[in-house]
Scaffold this active site. Structure first.
Site, PDB file in Angstrom:
ATOM      1  N   ARG A  11       0.867  -1.185   0.000  1.00 20.97           N
ATOM      2  CA  ARG A  11       0.000   0.000   0.000  1.00 20.97           C
ATOM      3  C   ARG A  11       0.898   1.227   0.000  1.00 20.97           C
ATOM      4  NH1 ARG A  11      -3.666   2.489   4.981  1.00 20.97           N
ATOM      5  NH2 ARG A  11      -4.719   4.102   3.736  1.00 20.97           N
ATOM      6  N   HIS A  12       0.431   2.303  -0.637  1.00 18.28           N
ATOM      7  CA  HIS A  12       1.185   3.564  -0.663  1.00 18.28           C
ATOM      8  C   HIS A  12       1.390   4.056   0.774  1.00 18.28           C
ATOM      9  CE1 HIS A  12      -2.570   5.530   0.309  1.00 18.28           C
ATOM     10  NE2 HIS A  12      -3.129   4.948  -0.717  1.00 18.28           N
ATOM     11  N   ARG A  15      -0.858   9.656   3.312  1.00 13.98           N
ATOM     12  CA  ARG A  15      -1.373  10.611   2.321  1.00 13.98           C
ATOM     13  C   ARG A  15      -2.298  11.625   3.013  1.00 13.98           C
ATOM     14  NH1 ARG A  15      -6.469   9.137   2.513  1.00 13.98           N
ATOM     15  NH2 ARG A  15      -7.120   6.957   2.446  1.00 13.98           N
ATOM     16  N   ARG A  79      -0.173   9.073  -5.635  1.00 15.60           N
ATOM     17  CA  ARG A  79       0.365   8.571  -4.373  1.00 15.60           C
ATOM     18  C   ARG A  79       1.020   7.200  -4.503  1.00 15.60           C
ATOM     19  NH1 ARG A  79      -4.982   9.174  -4.199  1.00 15.60           N
ATOM     20  NH2 ARG A  79      -6.325   7.338  -4.131  1.00 15.60           N
ATOM     21  N   ASP A 259      -4.988   0.050  -0.021  1.00 17.65           N
ATOM     22  CA  ASP A 259      -5.426  -0.814   1.091  1.00 17.65           C
ATOM     23  C   ASP A 259      -6.397  -1.884   0.581  1.00 17.65           C
ATOM     24  OD1 ASP A 259      -7.552   1.804   2.604  1.00 17.65           O
ATOM     25  OD2 ASP A 259      -7.552   0.910   0.583  1.00 17.65           O
TER      26      ASP A 259
HETATM   27  C1  LIG Z   1     -12.393   6.267  -3.481  1.00 14.52           C
HETATM   28  C2  LIG Z   1     -11.097   6.389  -2.738  1.00 14.52           C
HETATM   29  C3  LIG Z   1     -10.286   5.148  -2.832  1.00 14.52           C
HETATM   30  N1  LIG Z   1      -9.137   5.197  -1.924  1.00 14.52           N
HETATM   31  C4  LIG Z   1      -7.910   5.149  -2.389  1.00 14.52           C
HETATM   32  O1  LIG Z   1      -7.633   5.091  -3.566  1.00 14.52           O
HETATM   33  C5  LIG Z   1      -6.821   5.148  -1.336  1.00 14.52           C
HETATM   34  O2  LIG Z   1      -5.557   5.066  -1.963  1.00 14.52           O
HETATM   35  C6  LIG Z   1      -7.020   3.949  -0.428  1.00 14.52           C
HETATM   36  O3  LIG Z   1      -7.216   2.795  -1.222  1.00 14.52           O
HETATM   37  C7  LIG Z   1      -5.813   3.806   0.467  1.00 14.52           C
HETATM   38  O4  LIG Z   1      -5.073   2.798   0.365  1.00 14.52           O
HETATM   39  O5  LIG Z   1      -5.633   4.741   1.254  1.00 14.52           O
END
Ligand SMILES: CCCNC(=O)[C@H](O)[C@@H](O)C(=O)O
Length: 344
Positions: A11-12, A15, A79, A259
């Site tokens: 996972r990044h 953020r 990200r 995630d």
């Molecule tokens: C609609 C928003 C989806 N969320 C993301 O893309 C984020 O990167 C989320 O997946 C994460 O890992 O924080």
């Protein structure tokens, strides 16, 4: 025995929020790069993961970057692309010869991607898939979902009022927690209504939201339509690596994602610990060739910085799982024909 091939899914890093709720005192301008962007905390988290991987694979990977031995793919998201770059800066700090500028201890390494509209491997939940939507509708009618909604009805009404979100539900409440978590992490004062107990309850509902996406009802079929797609791809690469000669160059495949990617994958493997994959957490697949020539798969999960990845064991196998057994055990959660299986 020798390590032959590694696949990483991470996972990044940390953020800024994806979005703000209507009554949030902090809107997009409160964040240096706006919404959804990797922070310097996140860059450091990824660099640290890269350094940990460098230590773990110091005898496996060349100490200088060799293009044939590693392939990195990221979703087409700032990200995740930046996370992969920060990760690689930690994984492949250039040696003397490889420095293109003596003052810069960094070298460019390609991070591959596909346009978001074409992403069919790393972004979950995969849609459109009518059968998956049907399973989600069935899940909404499950006792567990209905009870969870009833038990938290008052709380959700309070959150709706305080945030200004009108249609709050178990499926949308994740973003309230997420936004407040980002603000809390970055030492921004939270609104008075956000007490520690409120944060705890929001976190529980956020975690339930992940269960809803990939489990609660008919986990196996949901896995075939979701995380099993990525698992199928990983299985194919493990099998390929086991069938080519030892000096086959590709050693490491890395996927920079989200995630939901990790949760979908771990739900398909039935190793999910019910906790949202933390920032820069990393699922590792390691393929070993044993002295008898046979291959085995070992999985690990690094979800705490500064700690060694801990072993993950797929149910009905031991941690050191023979490749054939790994394939047999994961067959049920891998789609034969995703398009066909999505049809209702
Ligand atoms: C609609 C928003 C989806 N969320 C993301 O893309 C984020 O990167 C989320 O997946 C994460 O890992 O924080």
């Amino acid at each position: 025995r020798s390590l032959r091939f590694v696949t990483l899914v991470y996972r990044h890093g940390d953020r800024s929020p994806i979005k703000a709720f209507p009554r949030d005192p902090y809107q997009e301008s409160a964040w240096p790069q706006g919404f959804g962007q990797l922070t310097q905390v996140g860059m450091r988290q990824q660099w640290e993961l890269g350094q940990a991987l460098r230590r773990r694979y110091r005898d496996f990977l060349s100490d200088t970057y060799r293009r044939q031995e590693i392939f990195i793919r990221s979703t087409d998201c700032d990200r995740t692309l930046m996370s992969a770059e920060a990760n690689l800066a930690g994984l492949y700090p250039p040696g003397g010869q490889q420095m293109f500028n003596p003052n810069i201890s960094w070298q460019p390494i390609p991070v591959h991607t596909v346009p978001e509209s074409d992403e069919r491997l790393l972004k979950f939940p995969l849609t459109p898939c009518p059968r998956y939507e049907q399973l989600q509708t069935e899940t909404r009618h499950s006792a567990e979902y209905i009870n969870k909604t009833k038990e938290n009805w008052q709380f959700l009404q309070m959150v709706a009022k305080e945030t200004g979100i009108r249609d709050i539900s178990l499926e949308s409440v994740w973003s309230v927690y997420d936004t407040l978590f980002c603000e809390q992490t970055h030492k921004m004062d939270l609104p008075a209504w956000v007490t520690p107990d409120v944060m705890t309850q929001l976190k529980q509902l956020k975690d339930f939201g992940f269960e809803f996406l990939f489990g609660i009802h008919n986990r196996v079929e949901k896995a075939r339509l979701q995380g099993g797609v990525l698992l199928d791809h990983i299985r194919k690469n493990l099998t390929k690596a086991a069938n080519v000669s030892a000096h086959q160059n590709l050693k490491l495949l890395a996927y920079s994602a989200h995630d939901t990617t990790l949760v979908a994958l771990q739900m398909a493997l039935d190793v999910y610990n019910k906790i949202q994959a933390p920032y820069a957490s990393c699922h590792l697949f390691e393929l070993y060739q044993e002295d008898d020539g046979n291959f085995s798969v070992e999985m690990f999960y690094r979800n705490e910085s500064g700690k060694e990845p801990f072993p993950l064991t797929i149910p009905d196998c031991q941690h050191k799982c023979p490749l054939q057994r790994f394939l047999e055990l994961t067959d049920p959660v891998v789609p034969q024909d995703w398009e066909q299986e999505c049809k209702v």
